[in-house]
Design a protein around this motif. Structure first.
Motif, PDB file in Angstrom:
ATOM      1  N   ALA A  23      27.256  57.530  76.962  1.00  0.00           N
ATOM      2  CA  ALA A  23      26.285  57.081  77.955  1.00  0.00           C
ATOM      3  C   ALA A  23      25.230  56.202  77.286  1.00  0.00           C
ATOM      4  O   ALA A  23      24.834  56.442  76.140  1.00  0.00           O
ATOM      5  CB  ALA A  23      25.620  58.281  78.619  1.00  0.00           C
ATOM      6  N   LEU A  24      24.781  55.181  78.009  1.00  0.00           N
ATOM      7  CA  LEU A  24      23.684  54.334  77.549  1.00  0.00           C
ATOM      8  C   LEU A  24      22.466  54.639  78.410  1.00  0.00           C
ATOM      9  O   LEU A  24      22.514  54.528  79.637  1.00  0.00           O
ATOM     10  CB  LEU A  24      24.059  52.853  77.664  1.00  0.00           C
ATOM     11  CG  LEU A  24      25.313  52.407  76.901  1.00  0.00           C
ATOM     12  CD1 LEU A  24      25.548  50.918  77.104  1.00  0.00           C
ATOM     13  CD2 LEU A  24      25.188  52.722  75.418  1.00  0.00           C
ATOM     14  N   VAL A  25      21.369  55.033  77.750  1.00  0.00           N
ATOM     15  CA  VAL A  25      20.172  55.481  78.468  1.00  0.00           C
ATOM     16  C   VAL A  25      19.018  54.523  78.166  1.00  0.00           C
ATOM     17  O   VAL A  25      18.684  54.288  77.001  1.00  0.00           O
ATOM     18  CB  VAL A  25      19.785  56.909  78.046  1.00  0.00           C
ATOM     19  CG1 VAL A  25      18.570  57.392  78.834  1.00  0.00           C
ATOM     20  CG2 VAL A  25      20.962  57.861  78.228  1.00  0.00           C
ATOM     21  N   ASP A  40      23.709  54.641  82.171  1.00  0.00           N
ATOM     22  CA  ASP A  40      24.994  53.972  82.364  1.00  0.00           C
ATOM     23  C   ASP A  40      26.073  54.883  81.790  1.00  0.00           C
ATOM     24  O   ASP A  40      26.092  55.148  80.587  1.00  0.00           O
ATOM     25  CB  ASP A  40      24.981  52.612  81.642  1.00  0.00           C
ATOM     26  CG  ASP A  40      26.208  51.783  81.938  1.00  0.00           C
ATOM     27  OD1 ASP A  40      27.312  52.353  82.020  1.00  0.00           O
ATOM     28  OD2 ASP A  40      26.080  50.555  82.076  1.00  0.00           O
ATOM     29  N   LEU A  41      26.968  55.373  82.636  1.00  0.00           N
ATOM     30  CA  LEU A  41      27.896  56.413  82.189  1.00  0.00           C
ATOM     31  C   LEU A  41      29.204  56.368  82.971  1.00  0.00           C
ATOM     32  O   LEU A  41      29.333  55.626  83.948  1.00  0.00           O
ATOM     33  CB  LEU A  41      27.259  57.785  82.351  1.00  0.00           C
ATOM     34  CG  LEU A  41      27.155  58.385  83.779  1.00  0.00           C
ATOM     35  CD1 LEU A  41      26.727  59.839  83.701  1.00  0.00           C
ATOM     36  CD2 LEU A  41      26.249  57.611  84.688  1.00  0.00           C
ATOM     37  N   SER A  42      30.163  57.176  82.528  1.00  0.00           N
ATOM     38  CA  SER A  42      31.381  57.414  83.282  1.00  0.00           C
ATOM     39  C   SER A  42      31.138  58.672  84.115  1.00  0.00           C
ATOM     40  O   SER A  42      31.197  59.790  83.591  1.00  0.00           O
ATOM     41  CB  SER A  42      32.576  57.606  82.341  1.00  0.00           C
ATOM     42  OG  SER A  42      33.702  58.057  83.074  1.00  0.00           O
ATOM     43  N   LEU A  43      30.824  58.485  85.381  1.00  0.00           N
ATOM     44  CA  LEU A  43      30.450  59.615  86.227  1.00  0.00           C
ATOM     45  C   LEU A  43      31.591  60.612  86.383  1.00  0.00           C
ATOM     46  O   LEU A  43      31.374  61.830  86.387  1.00  0.00           O
ATOM     47  CB  LEU A  43      30.013  59.101  87.602  1.00  0.00           C
ATOM     48  CG  LEU A  43      29.428  60.149  88.568  1.00  0.00           C
ATOM     49  CD1 LEU A  43      28.221  60.839  87.953  1.00  0.00           C
ATOM     50  CD2 LEU A  43      29.058  59.494  89.895  1.00  0.00           C
ATOM     51  N   GLU A  44      32.821  60.101  86.484  1.00  0.00           N
ATOM     52  CA  GLU A  44      33.975  60.985  86.641  1.00  0.00           C
ATOM     53  C   GLU A  44      34.130  61.913  85.438  1.00  0.00           C
ATOM     54  O   GLU A  44      34.460  63.089  85.589  1.00  0.00           O
ATOM     55  CB  GLU A  44      35.248  60.161  86.824  1.00  0.00           C
ATOM     56  CG  GLU A  44      35.273  59.298  88.075  1.00  0.00           C
ATOM     57  CD  GLU A  44      34.692  57.919  87.853  1.00  0.00           C
ATOM     58  OE1 GLU A  44      34.948  57.028  88.673  1.00  0.00           O
ATOM     59  OE2 GLU A  44      33.975  57.711  86.851  1.00  0.00           O
ATOM     60  N   ALA A  45      33.881  61.376  84.236  1.00  0.00           N
ATOM     61  CA  ALA A  45      33.992  62.198  83.028  1.00  0.00           C
ATOM     62  C   ALA A  45      32.919  63.278  83.007  1.00  0.00           C
ATOM     63  O   ALA A  45      33.181  64.436  82.675  1.00  0.00           O
ATOM     64  CB  ALA A  45      33.888  61.314  81.791  1.00  0.00           C
ATOM     65  N   LEU A 300      30.430  45.182  73.610  1.00  0.00           N
ATOM     66  CA  LEU A 300      29.207  44.942  72.841  1.00  0.00           C
ATOM     67  C   LEU A 300      28.079  44.396  73.713  1.00  0.00           C
ATOM     68  O   LEU A 300      26.901  44.606  73.418  1.00  0.00           O
ATOM     69  CB  LEU A 300      29.503  43.983  71.687  1.00  0.00           C
ATOM     70  CG  LEU A 300      28.478  43.920  70.560  1.00  0.00           C
ATOM     71  CD1 LEU A 300      28.251  45.296  69.956  1.00  0.00           C
ATOM     72  CD2 LEU A 300      28.924  42.938  69.490  1.00  0.00           C
ATOM     73  N   LYS A 301      28.421  43.726  74.807  1.00  0.00           N
ATOM     74  CA  LYS A 301      27.394  43.162  75.691  1.00  0.00           C
ATOM     75  C   LYS A 301      26.487  44.238  76.281  1.00  0.00           C
ATOM     76  O   LYS A 301      25.341  43.956  76.648  1.00  0.00           O
ATOM     77  CB  LYS A 301      28.052  42.376  76.829  1.00  0.00           C
ATOM     78  CG  LYS A 301      28.474  40.972  76.442  1.00  0.00           C
ATOM     79  CD  LYS A 301      29.079  40.246  77.631  1.00  0.00           C
ATOM     80  CE  LYS A 301      29.490  38.828  77.254  1.00  0.00           C
ATOM     81  NZ  LYS A 301      30.133  38.123  78.405  1.00  0.00           N
ATOM     82  N   ALA A 302      26.999  45.444  76.393  1.00  0.00           N
ATOM     83  CA  ALA A 302      26.193  46.527  76.974  1.00  0.00           C
ATOM     84  C   ALA A 302      24.948  46.810  76.145  1.00  0.00           C
ATOM     85  O   ALA A 302      23.964  47.356  76.655  1.00  0.00           O
ATOM     86  CB  ALA A 302      27.038  47.796  77.088  1.00  0.00           C
ATOM     87  N   PHE A 303      24.941  46.410  74.859  1.00  0.00           N
ATOM     88  CA  PHE A 303      23.813  46.693  73.985  1.00  0.00           C
ATOM     89  C   PHE A 303      22.738  45.609  74.012  1.00  0.00           C
ATOM     90  O   PHE A 303      21.695  45.751  73.396  1.00  0.00           O
ATOM     91  CB  PHE A 303      24.296  46.920  72.545  1.00  0.00           C
ATOM     92  CG  PHE A 303      25.022  48.219  72.363  1.00  0.00           C
ATOM     93  CD1 PHE A 303      24.341  49.379  72.074  1.00  0.00           C
ATOM     94  CD2 PHE A 303      26.398  48.282  72.501  1.00  0.00           C
ATOM     95  CE1 PHE A 303      25.008  50.589  71.911  1.00  0.00           C
ATOM     96  CE2 PHE A 303      27.084  49.473  72.344  1.00  0.00           C
ATOM     97  CZ  PHE A 303      26.386  50.628  72.053  1.00  0.00           C
ATOM     98  N   GLU A 304      22.977  44.500  74.726  1.00  0.00           N
ATOM     99  CA  GLU A 304      21.974  43.453  74.946  1.00  0.00           C
ATOM    100  C   GLU A 304      21.199  43.108  73.678  1.00  0.00           C
ATOM    101  O   GLU A 304      20.035  43.461  73.508  1.00  0.00           O
ATOM    102  CB  GLU A 304      20.993  43.886  76.042  1.00  0.00           C
ATOM    103  CG  GLU A 304      21.645  44.035  77.397  1.00  0.00           C
ATOM    104  CD  GLU A 304      20.646  44.378  78.487  1.00  0.00           C
ATOM    105  OE1 GLU A 304      19.436  44.173  78.246  1.00  0.00           O
ATOM    106  OE2 GLU A 304      21.060  44.840  79.545  1.00  0.00           O
TER     107      GLU A 304
END
Length: 371
Positions: A23-25, A40-45, A300-304
């Motif tokens: 998860a990215l918080v 930002d997470l995998s809700l199903e997991a 990698l884009k998720a880390f801005e």
């Protein structure tokens, strides 16, 4: 032949599983003392108790339940989450000025079902209103969900105020963070952090890249040829990774993902033919490397990255990827050398059956990602 068949279906079973992403918080503090927490997470997991201790969802006992949730339309999954939300919040600890905060759900974004063999993007936005200006904060994500990454900012319009990412392994707490005097992260620490992320993205999470490197490594036992191929692939994916992170190259995953799959099939199928031209093969590997670089960029884009840490992040990530690739290549070479040392036909016993298996998987993935 039977062994190849078994290997094929074992790898296919891995291919139909989602990787379990951390998860990215992101925590934002506003001038009116409002605090916004975006997860930002995998809700199903999360809803099925599948944490990052499982490398693939199929490794978990609740994998069937996960697949059922993964197939739900966003509105239906959103409704299901309402019944689970209390449990979710009970497993999160968020304090400001040493006081536990009650989070209120402001918004929930759930992406379309899309390609079911990849984790679906979900963003949960929570808020809380403070009575006094925050001096410290502390965060701990659900231990059962495993790894997460945290960053925070004191929001100022049109200014980038984000802290560095803090990587929290296995539900580790962030500790008390002094937001007015944050502990700086050195260049070496950031480099090491993204080396680990790059390595993990290939081993054990990147089945696409693992199979491509195995297919490439099976092509020859001559170290000069392998060095040329690995170097060519590295230069290519580094180039497009950098261009994609700068926003110069933009190609949607719906195009990139099938191309990556078919590149795996092609490289493996070439091993069935003798006397391959190294110049032609290195050109093909370079082209495929360009495509794989765009695949790396999606994660990698998720880390801005910002201008001041762009180079460090990119270098660290690439070094991690290269270390993983080298480990794969050396493992393949070791197996082939052992077979040759035993005076066995390593091409008949390993190169041909494994290449056929990888090629079939690549075609399988490619078709599946198109339809």
């Amino acid at each position: 032949m039977f062994k190849s068949f078994v290997l094929f279906w074992l790898l296919v079973s891995a291919s139909i599983a989602d990787v379990v992403k951390p998860a990215l918080v992101e925590i934002s503090i506003y001038p009116d003392k409002k605090v916004k927490v975006v997860i930002d997470l995998s809700l199903e997991a999360v809803m099925t108790g599948i944490g990052t201790q499982y490398k693939k969802t199929t490794d978990a006992p609740n994998s069937t339940e996960y697949d059922e949730l993964r197939a739900l339309a966003p509105d239906v999954l959103r409704q299901n989450f309402k019944d689970f939300e209390g449990e979710f919040l009970n497993n999160i600890q968020f304090t400001v000025n040493n006081q536990a905060q009650v989070l209120q759900l402001e918004n929930i974004f759930i992406d379309i079902v899309g390609y079911k063999k990849r984790p679906r993007k979900t963003q949960l936005t929570y808020t809380t209103q403070l009575s006094e200006w925050p001096k410290t904060l502390a965060w701990q994500y659900d231990k059962a969900s495993g790894d997460s990454a945290l960053r925070y900012q004191i929001f100022k319009k049109n200014e980038y105020k984000w802290s560095q990412w803090q990587w929290l392994r296995s539900g580790k707490p962030s500790g008390v963070i002094d937001i007015n005097h944050p502990e700086p992260i050195s260049t070496l620490q950031r480099l090491t952090q993204f080396m680990n992320i790059g390595f993990d993205h290939v081993i054990p999470l990147g089945w696409d890249h693992i199979l491509f490197i195995i297919g490439m490594a099976l092509s020859s036992l001559l170290w000069r040829k392998l060095l040329l191929l690995v170097t060519t692939f590295t230069l290519a994916h580094t180039l497009t990774l950098g261009l994609a992170m700068l926003g110069i190259v933009k190609i949607p995953p719906s195009i990139i993902e099938p191309l990556i799959a078919f590149s795996i099939a092609y490289v493996a199928a070439e091993n069935l033919f003798l006397n391959q031209s190294i110049k032609r093969k290195s050109s093909i590997v370079f082209f495929f490397g360009l495509i794989h670089g765009l695949g790396f960029a999606t994660m990698l884009k998720a880390f801005e990255m910002t201008d001041d840490n762009f180079a460090t992040t990119l270098i660290g990530f690439n070094v991690g990827v290269e270390l993983a690739q080298i480990m794969i290549v050396l493992s393949v070479i070791l197996v082939l050398l052992v077979l040759r040392k035993l005076r066995l036909d390593y091409r008949k016993l390993a190169v041909i059956p494994v290449s056929i298996t990888i090629a079939l998987i690549g075609v399988w993935w490619g078709i599946e990602r198109i339809i």
